[in-house]
Write an enzyme that holds these catalytic residues in place. Structure first.
Site, short mmCIF file in Angstrom:
data_model
loop_
_atom_site.label_atom_id
_atom_site.label_comp_id
_atom_site.label_asym_id
_atom_site.label_seq_id
_atom_site.Cartn_x
_atom_site.Cartn_y
_atom_site.Cartn_z
CG ASP A 39 40.12 34.40 35.70
OD1 ASP A 39 41.07 35.18 35.83
OD2 ASP A 39 39.23 34.25 36.57
CB VAL A 66 44.29 27.17 39.48
CG1 VAL A 66 44.51 28.08 38.29
CG2 VAL A 66 43.95 27.95 40.75
CE1 TYR A 157 47.23 35.99 48.93
CE2 TYR A 157 48.83 37.13 50.30
CZ TYR A 157 48.26 36.88 49.06
OH TYR A 157 48.75 37.51 47.95
CB THR A 192 45.06 43.98 41.41
OG1 THR A 192 45.18 43.37 42.69
CG2 THR A 192 46.41 44.05 40.73
#
Ligand code: NAI
Length: 252
Positions: A39, A66, A157, A192
């Site tokens: 992360d 990432v 997105y 989340t």
């Protein structure tokens, strides 16, 4: 109940400090895998991994953005040195951004594409040589129902998640011959941090009525899909989308 569904496998999971990634590392480790969670939020990840280690799980933490291709090389090397060749890769890290077409500035577009879409590509490119050394493997890319259907918001997105689905199918076609399976999971609305943040902009509650199962998902709902696709139970599944959304896009 532990059933060792991924016993002896080595798993690398991105975005593991919170939400679905956190649920994934726990479940994969509970089911017998040796796991490296990564992360950008290294402090959050370290705290979680310490907790899981205390429970006796085989798990380590690594810092990773990432969207940084070179950092991927380091993480793959670290994982192989710690546990051996990688047989499960979960490309889960992602960010949600709200602006529509005309409101999407260049920085928002570039950042979203480089993390959500670039991150999946860099992850597969860096990890596949290790999977080859493992004699095959399973890659699970976390896309979204927003890669299948549209909404009024979140241009970058949607674009990035559609790309994750097609990257998945292309890699599945290329690497099936080497025993490397590549599948996507398309979560619906899952409780989340991403959804907690979206609640600041949108009233989410009425959406529950539009879902056949009348609730949002939780991270564990997705982790069970990851576990299945990671395990040998899914040995004949590649290039697929597993929609886990309580029926949200099944209804007209
Ligand atoms: P979350 O915000 O709880 O967790 C995402 C994690 O990724 C965080 O720990 C964050 O620090 C990490 N991260 C962000 N950028 C990163 C980067 N550049 N490199 C490494 N790590 C990074 O989000 P959630 O909901 O668990 O999302 C996981 C995945 O599921 C994302 O790809 C998201 O787009 C996707 N998804 C989420 C849905 C939802 O309703 N929550 C619905 C559909 C898809």
């Amino acid at each position: 109940m532990m059933t060792n569904r991924v016993q002896g496998k080595v798993a690398l999971v991105t975005g593991a400090a919170s939400g679905m990634g956190a649920a994934d590392i726990r479940l994969l480790a509970e089911e017998g895998a040796s796991v490296v969670g990564c992360d950008v939020d290294k402090a959050g990840l370290d705290a979680l991994v310490a907790e899981l280690k205390d429970e006796g799980l085989t798990i380590s933490a690594a810092a990773l953005d990432v969207s940084d291709p070179e950092a991927w090389e380091d993480v793959v090397r670290f994982t192989e040195e710690t546990y051996g060749p990688i047989s499960i890769l979960v490309n889960n890290a992602g960010i949600y951004v709200t602006p529509g077409v005309e409101d999407t500035d260049q920085a928002t577009w570039d950042r979203t594409i480089s993390i959500n879409q670039g991150g999946v590509f860099y992850g597969m490119r860096a990890t596949i040589p290790s999977m080859r050394r493992a004699g095959g493997g399973s890659i699970i890319n976390i896309a979204s129902i927003h890669g299948i259907v549209g909404t009024e918001l979140a241009t970058a997105y949607h674009a990035s998640k559609g790309a994750v689905r097609s990257l998945t199918k292309q890699a599945a076609c290329q690497y099936g011959v080497e025993g490397i399976r590549v599948n996507a999971i398309d979560p619906g609305i899952i409780e989340t941090a991403i959804v907690a943040n979206a609640r600041k902009f949108i009233d989410m509650e009425p959406m529950k009525d539009l879902i056949p199962l009348k609730r949002f998902g939780d991270a564990r709902d997705i982790a069970y899909g990851v576990l299945f696709l990671a395990s040998d139970e899914a040995a004949f599944i590649t290039g697929a989308d597993l929609v886990i959304d309580g029926g949200m896009i099944a209804i007209q």
